[in-house]
Design a protein around this motif. Structure first.
Motif: not given
Length: 225
Positions: A69-78, A80-94
């Motif tokens: 369940x650990x994210x290794x890669x995240x990409x897509x709409x810029x 949405x990606x920034x908003x996802x980063x704010x909630x910790x939806x980033x590579x490496x996160x469990x």
């Protein structure tokens, strides 16, 4: 009222702090290793080719996680990606269910089946603005090796989204099956050869444990080659 699948997941998530941020479980070196070796290295090119453009057009992000369940890669709409980063939806996160509660990638891995989670069905409060669809990925033996996720607004849980992710996973699993077969098809070993031409009128060819004295003509041809 929660769907039974979501209600059961919430019960399993009861010990998770709904306001806690995801834990970074993989460092940069570990992420590089996972992306370039193993089953996810085969999965990522398929996902980029088949899903990335569509996810950007739909204002979503596409993510790949490992079997834990650990994210290794995240990409897509810029945006949405920034908003996802704010909630910790980033590579490496469990993003396993044990760590963040109910979410498509974590719950899909927990149940080993495709899952769609709408905004308020998420357990963690920071994730409630998003909806997501996730499909587990298996190798040729049937073992779970990762998960493919699409996260965004309600478009991320439309009916055709699940079909699109399932088709992408099927293509990736076919590539994994091919990768498992290729190492078995090894070329036959060719013994090394050594040609001696100096200090002699005719060449001497040594091939493994054999010694062959060549004719003058054959010697000339091999020297030219």
């Amino acid at each position: 009222r929660l769907r039974p699948l979501v209600a059961e997941s919430w019960q399993r998530s009861a010990r998770v702090d709904p306001d806690a941020a995801p834990v970074l479980a993989l460092g940069d070196d570990e992420l590089d290793a996972v992306r370039h070796d193993g089953p996810l290295a085969t999965l990522l090119p398929v996902v980029r080719r088949l899903l990335l453009d569509d996810s950007r057009s739909a204002g979503c992000v596409v993510a790949v996680g490992d079997a834990a369940g650990r994210l290794v890669w995240v990409d897509g709409a810029r945006s949405t990606r920034r908003a996802a980063e704010d909630m910790g939806f980033v590579p490496g996160a469990d993003w396993s269910e044990d760590r963040v509660g109910t979410s498509a990638p974590g719950t899909a891995l927990r149940l080993d089946r495709p899952v769609q989670i709408r905004s308020d069905e998420h357990y963690a409060n920071a994730v409630k603005p998003f909806s997501c669809t996730a499909v587990p990925v298996h190798d040729v033996s049937g073992a779970t090796v990762g998960v493919l996720d699409l996260t965004g607004d309600d478009r991320a849980v439309e009916r055709h989204t699940l079909s699109l992710l399932a088709a992408t996973v099927a293509a990736a699993e076919a590539q994994l099956a091919l990768a498992a077969v290729r190492p078995r098809a090894r070329a036959p070993r060719v013994p090394s050869a050594e040609l001696t031409v100096l200090g002699t009128d005719t060449a001497v060819l040594r091939l493994a444990d054999r010694r062959v004295e060549l004719s003058a003509r054959h010697s000339e041809l091999l020297v030219v080659l």
